[in-house]
Design a protein around this motif. Structure first.
Motif, PDB file in Angstrom:
ATOM      1  N   ALA A 244      13.627 -19.939  48.091  1.00 52.87           N
ATOM      2  CA  ALA A 244      13.920 -20.410  46.627  1.00 52.87           C
ATOM      3  C   ALA A 244      12.592 -20.422  45.987  1.00 52.87           C
ATOM      4  O   ALA A 244      11.544 -20.732  46.542  1.00 52.87           O
ATOM      5  CB  ALA A 244      14.802 -21.746  46.571  1.00 52.87           C
ATOM      6  N   ALA A 245      12.430 -20.924  44.866  1.00 55.25           N
ATOM      7  CA  ALA A 245      11.421 -20.831  43.909  1.00 55.25           C
ATOM      8  C   ALA A 245      10.224 -22.085  44.370  1.00 55.25           C
ATOM      9  O   ALA A 245       9.034 -21.755  44.353  1.00 55.25           O
ATOM     10  CB  ALA A 245      11.413 -21.000  42.431  1.00 55.25           C
ATOM     11  N   GLU A 246      11.134 -23.157  44.880  1.00 59.29           N
ATOM     12  CA  GLU A 246      10.169 -24.406  45.273  1.00 59.29           C
ATOM     13  C   GLU A 246      10.066 -24.316  46.737  1.00 59.29           C
ATOM     14  O   GLU A 246       9.189 -25.257  47.177  1.00 59.29           O
ATOM     15  CB  GLU A 246      11.015 -25.495  44.826  1.00 59.29           C
ATOM     16  CG  GLU A 246      12.226 -25.853  45.469  1.00 59.29           C
ATOM     17  CD  GLU A 246      13.611 -25.068  45.248  1.00 59.29           C
ATOM     18  OE1 GLU A 246      14.597 -25.296  45.429  1.00 59.29           O
ATOM     19  OE2 GLU A 246      13.266 -24.065  44.342  1.00 59.29           O
ATOM     20  N   SER A 247      10.343 -23.195  47.616  1.00 63.21           N
ATOM     21  CA  SER A 247       9.992 -23.302  48.965  1.00 63.21           C
ATOM     22  C   SER A 247       8.721 -23.292  49.407  1.00 63.21           C
ATOM     23  O   SER A 247       7.747 -22.685  48.598  1.00 63.21           O
ATOM     24  CB  SER A 247      10.727 -21.867  49.419  1.00 63.21           C
ATOM     25  OG  SER A 247      12.305 -21.971  49.263  1.00 63.21           O
ATOM     26  N   ASP A 248       8.264 -23.986  50.495  1.00 64.20           N
ATOM     27  CA  ASP A 248       7.024 -23.635  50.974  1.00 64.20           C
ATOM     28  C   ASP A 248       7.250 -23.587  52.542  1.00 64.20           C
ATOM     29  O   ASP A 248       8.321 -23.326  52.931  1.00 64.20           O
ATOM     30  CB  ASP A 248       6.180 -24.927  50.912  1.00 64.20           C
ATOM     31  CG  ASP A 248       6.741 -26.475  51.264  1.00 64.20           C
ATOM     32  OD1 ASP A 248       7.617 -26.119  52.380  1.00 64.20           O
ATOM     33  OD2 ASP A 248       6.629 -27.379  50.846  1.00 64.20           O
ATOM     34  N   ARG A 251       9.639 -26.134  54.187  1.00 64.75           N
ATOM     35  CA  ARG A 251      11.073 -26.069  53.728  1.00 64.75           C
ATOM     36  C   ARG A 251      11.776 -25.060  54.183  1.00 64.75           C
ATOM     37  O   ARG A 251      13.154 -24.795  54.546  1.00 64.75           O
ATOM     38  CB  ARG A 251      11.016 -25.952  52.023  1.00 64.75           C
ATOM     39  CG  ARG A 251      10.650 -27.425  51.693  1.00 64.75           C
ATOM     40  CD  ARG A 251      11.163 -27.282  50.138  1.00 64.75           C
ATOM     41  NE  ARG A 251      10.695 -28.740  49.278  1.00 64.75           N
ATOM     42  CZ  ARG A 251       9.530 -28.946  48.634  1.00 64.75           C
ATOM     43  NH1 ARG A 251       8.939 -27.844  48.371  1.00 64.75           N
ATOM     44  NH2 ARG A 251       9.509 -29.970  47.966  1.00 64.75           N
ATOM     45  N   ARG A 252      11.163 -23.605  54.448  1.00 64.21           N
ATOM     46  CA  ARG A 252      11.712 -22.481  54.939  1.00 64.21           C
ATOM     47  C   ARG A 252      12.013 -22.749  56.692  1.00 64.21           C
ATOM     48  O   ARG A 252      12.752 -21.974  57.050  1.00 64.21           O
ATOM     49  CB  ARG A 252      10.800 -21.351  54.696  1.00 64.21           C
ATOM     50  CG  ARG A 252      10.789 -20.902  53.270  1.00 64.21           C
ATOM     51  CD  ARG A 252       9.916 -19.601  53.211  1.00 64.21           C
ATOM     52  NE  ARG A 252      10.514 -18.327  53.915  1.00 64.21           N
ATOM     53  CZ  ARG A 252       9.730 -17.365  54.099  1.00 64.21           C
ATOM     54  NH1 ARG A 252       8.637 -17.247  53.488  1.00 64.21           N
ATOM     55  NH2 ARG A 252      10.267 -16.470  54.724  1.00 64.21           N
TER      56      ARG A 252
END
Length: 502
Positions: A244-248, A251-252
């Motif tokens: 998603a746009a806010e992934s780092d 988070r992935r």
């Protein structure tokens, strides 16, 4: 998704449907689909020579009615009756009315040289010897006809399932018909999707005859649910993680790789190669092959502090090339994150430790090949290879873990051995090369770290790995490194397929 159902479930659905239809309507639907498939195989029906191998069951009736349809279109059709006194009366009458003829072989009448030549010289042979309820190989009188069909000039079309293979298990316990095309009615049968029987089926053509399977309240509900599932592009596309746009990278998902040894550093390199292409945000490596891993994959986070102190991960892969490092395997199994166990890790993992993970609700995915599975089960390798469905379920039940059994047909069973078993439809024999399994392990572990369940991670990894193998091979030998390099192409082919895009 292709779903396959047991013989019992298919027959129950057939009985339910036949109770609502005029007598004989279901067989007419099946024979119409069979005749259409035969016509497609022939290309030109008029003037062709068609031989029907007819047993005593409904498959023989399907073959006779289909033969009658072909005879009305100008084919020369002859039926070889293996049970003359028990052949389907209506189908036999229809064939004769259409101009077809009959030869008897069986019931004490051996197939003579003239009958064998008839089969060998046919443009098309239709196998209607045994139905889906058949067990064991062909009876003695049918074997010469099956052999004649195999070496003959014409194509072989099997009715519902090649005679002599087990519909429910995919086992072949004797002589069986080898088909070029199998026309199956109403539902796929597990044996059409699982080797060794799958090898006998050739190209499978599905004919919808109106069975209600897998519907609430239908014959496929409850105890009659699907026994086998084969994912397609769209199914896999829905499973694959998308940032998603806010992934780092955290988070992935971060996957840990505990693999390799001084003797087998390449296993670590290849497992990391698979993991880096599997959708997780980062890969941590723990083990003695850190230098080799960094030389090939500098983006890897390498630790020398052991699994418990390596840093946060969302899943572990343990075992490829690990040698006798039981301590590392035990340390990984004690973690409360999903774990994929492969290669040496399978030998070193204690049954109690793996079952304990299941009791804690922590997913585990085991990825043996047939030899490793045989060793874990205490049986000969041939037992596993001839009964892949049963072996995967038994192993999953014994360890309380999901099991991905690698091989000519890769299957994935749920922890405990219940539910439908996933069958992988992709792949190529060229994947039988050193290190290929290490790439698959890393890929599967990365999907676990990205949040997929053990069964979904194993299924999606096998699917992508098989496609990557096809793309890399294109009819020529490949290395495991080649396969790893084509995983992104396989991923793109899945998510860009029209069905996947909706």
């Amino acid at each position: 998704m292709r779903t396959a159902y047991s013989v019992e479930t298919v027959r129950a659905a057939e009985r339910e449907l036949m109770a609502r239809l005029p007598e004989g309507a279901l067989m007419q639907r099946a024979s119409a689909g069979l005749a259409a498939a035969c016509a497609d195989v022939l290309g030109r029906v008029y003037g062709s020579r068609v031989v029907l191998l007819v047993g005593s069951g409904d498959n023989g009736g399907d073959a006779l009615y289909a033969g009658a349809r072909l005879a009305r279109r100008g084919a020369g059709v002859r039926a070889v009756l293996l049970a003359p006194g028990r052949a389907h009366a209506g189908g036999l009458a229809a064939l004769r009315r259409a101009g077809g003829s009959v030869v008897e072989a069986g019931a004490g009448v051996p197939a003579g040289a003239s009958v064998v030549r008839l089969v060998e010289q046919a443009d098309l042979v239709v196998d209607g010897i045994v139905g889906i309820g058949g067990k064991g190989g062909l009876r003695e009188e049918a074997v010469p006809l099956a052999e004649a069909a195999r070496r003959g000039r014409g194509a072989v079309v099997a009715v519902d399932l090649p005679s002599g293979v087990d519909a429910d298990t995919g086992e072949v316990r004797g002589a069986a018909v080898r088909a070029d095309v199998t026309v199956t009615f109403g539902a796929y049968k597990p044996g059409l999707l699982i080797d060794p029987a799958r090898e006998y089926a050739g190209v499978v053509r599905f004919v919808d005859i109106g069975l209600e399977l897998g519907l609430p309240g239908g014959a496929g509900a409850g105890a009659g649910a699907a026994q086998v599932e084969a994912l397609q592009h769209a199914d896999v596309a829905r499973l694959l993680p998308v940032p998603a746009a806010e992934s780092d990278k955290y988070r992935r998902g971060v996957v840990g790789i505990a693999a390799g040894s001084a003797r087998y550093p390449g296993a670590a390199v290849l497992a990391v190669a698979g993991a880096l292409r599997g959708g997780a945000g980062a890969v941590r490596y723990v083990g003695p092959a850190g230098g080799a891993v960094l030389a090939r994959h500098p983006e890897t986070l390498v630790s020398e502090r052991g699994p418990a102190r390596a840093g946060r991960v969302q899943a572990w892969v343990v075992g490829p090339g690990a040698g006798d490092d039981a301590a590392t395997v035990g340390e990984v199994l004690a973690a409360d994150v999903p774990v994929l166990i492969d290669a040496d890790g399978l030998r070193l993992a204690e049954v109690g430790a793996v079952r304990g993970r299941g009791a804690r609700g922590v997913p585990t995915l085991m990825t043996p090949h047939a030899g490793e599975a045989a060793a874990l089960l205490g049986v000969e390798r041939e037992v596993v290879e001839s009964g892949r469905l049963a072996a995967a379920r038994e192993l999953a039940g014994r360890y309380g873990a999901a099991v991905l059994l690698k091989g000519s047909t890769t299957v994935v069973a749920e922890a405990g051995g219940g539910g439908a078993v996933r069958v992988n439809p992709t792949g190529t024999p060229w994947l039988a090369t050193a290190g290929s399994g290490d790439v698959l392990s890393g890929l599967g572990g990365s999907l676990l770290a990205a949040g997929l369940s053990a069964v979904d991670a194993g299924s999606a990894a096998a699917y992508l790995h098989g496609l990557a193998g096809r793309f890399a091979a294109e009819g020529a030998p490949v290395s495991a490194e080649d396969v790893a390099g084509r995983i992104p192409e396989a991923w793109r082919s899945v998510v860009r397929a029209p069905a996947a895009r909706g």
